[in-house]
Design a protein around this motif. Sequence first.
Motif, PDB file in Angstrom:
ATOM      1  N   ARG A  63       0.875  -1.168   0.000  1.00 20.51           N
ATOM      2  CA  ARG A  63       0.000   0.000   0.000  1.00 20.51           C
ATOM      3  C   ARG A  63       0.911   1.216   0.000  1.00 20.51           C
ATOM      4  O   ARG A  63       1.723   1.383   0.903  1.00 20.51           O
ATOM      5  CB  ARG A  63      -0.892   0.013   1.244  1.00 20.51           C
ATOM      6  N   ASN A  64       0.815   1.990  -1.053  1.00 21.92           N
ATOM      7  CA  ASN A  64       1.658   3.178  -1.206  1.00 21.92           C
ATOM      8  C   ASN A  64       3.143   2.850  -1.108  1.00 21.92           C
ATOM      9  O   ASN A  64       3.920   3.553  -0.474  1.00 21.92           O
ATOM     10  CB  ASN A  64       1.259   4.255  -0.198  1.00 21.92           C
ATOM     11  N   SER A  77      -5.040  -2.677   7.564  1.00 19.28           N
ATOM     12  CA  SER A  77      -4.770  -1.273   7.260  1.00 19.28           C
ATOM     13  C   SER A  77      -5.909  -0.719   6.412  1.00 19.28           C
ATOM     14  O   SER A  77      -6.328  -1.349   5.443  1.00 19.28           O
ATOM     15  CB  SER A  77      -3.461  -1.129   6.477  1.00 19.28           C
ATOM     16  N   VAL A  79      -7.853   1.743   3.745  1.00 15.31           N
ATOM     17  CA  VAL A  79      -7.471   2.281   2.447  1.00 15.31           C
ATOM     18  C   VAL A  79      -8.356   3.476   2.106  1.00 15.31           C
ATOM     19  O   VAL A  79      -9.464   3.606   2.617  1.00 15.31           O
ATOM     20  CB  VAL A  79      -7.584   1.220   1.327  1.00 15.31           C
ATOM     21  N   SER A  80      -7.818   4.333   1.248  1.00 12.48           N
ATOM     22  CA  SER A  80      -8.595   5.447   0.714  1.00 12.48           C
ATOM     23  C   SER A  80      -8.474   5.407  -0.810  1.00 12.48           C
ATOM     24  O   SER A  80      -7.602   4.716  -1.353  1.00 12.48           O
ATOM     25  CB  SER A  80      -8.085   6.785   1.259  1.00 12.48           C
ATOM     26  N   ARG A  82      -7.247   7.280  -2.875  1.00 14.15           N
ATOM     27  CA  ARG A  82      -5.981   7.748  -3.454  1.00 14.15           C
ATOM     28  C   ARG A  82      -4.807   6.809  -3.170  1.00 14.15           C
ATOM     29  O   ARG A  82      -3.687   7.050  -3.607  1.00 14.15           O
ATOM     30  CB  ARG A  82      -5.668   9.167  -3.002  1.00 14.15           C
ATOM     31  N   ASP A  83      -5.042   5.722  -2.436  1.00 13.26           N
ATOM     32  CA  ASP A  83      -3.981   4.763  -2.155  1.00 13.26           C
ATOM     33  C   ASP A  83      -3.612   3.966  -3.398  1.00 13.26           C
ATOM     34  O   ASP A  83      -4.462   3.669  -4.233  1.00 13.26           O
ATOM     35  CB  ASP A  83      -4.397   3.780  -1.055  1.00 13.26           C
ATOM     36  N   GLU A  84      -2.339   3.628  -3.484  1.00 12.60           N
ATOM     37  CA  GLU A  84      -1.844   2.762  -4.554  1.00 12.60           C
ATOM     38  C   GLU A  84      -1.612   1.377  -3.961  1.00 12.60           C
ATOM     39  O   GLU A  84      -0.844   1.226  -3.022  1.00 12.60           O
ATOM     40  CB  GLU A  84      -0.534   3.316  -5.111  1.00 12.60           C
ATOM     41  N   LEU A  85      -2.295   0.384  -4.516  1.00 13.93           N
ATOM     42  CA  LEU A  85      -2.167  -0.985  -4.042  1.00 13.93           C
ATOM     43  C   LEU A  85      -1.433  -1.806  -5.093  1.00 13.93           C
ATOM     44  O   LEU A  85      -1.647  -1.632  -6.290  1.00 13.93           O
ATOM     45  CB  LEU A  85      -3.544  -1.592  -3.789  1.00 13.93           C
TER      46      LEU A  85
END
Length: 96
Positions: A63-64, A77, A79-80, A82-85
């Motif tokens: 994540r990010n 965790s 997530v939103s 804008r998160d990069e998974l």
Amino acid sequence: MELEWKLFADLKEYAGGGHVTVDVDEDATVGDALAALVAGNPGLEGRVFDEDGTVYDHVNVLRNGENVETSGEGLESTVSARDELALFPPVSGGGV
């Protein structure tokens, strides 16, 4: 909310591409997003989860850019949008 997964190596073959979008609830966790990814791409299940439904130790869930198992709260965790998974399988080879 829509989240995008980046898949690498053979995982993108099992999912039909290197970028996969999933829909999850606003209060979703990385684990929820991973479950949505596998639900939409059943071929990933045996590559990501062991027979107990636990993510294989050799599969990296990021994540990010950070491995969720070594930073944050693991698969719990949050997530939103804008998160990069990202999902990385084990990588081998490269002999000389």
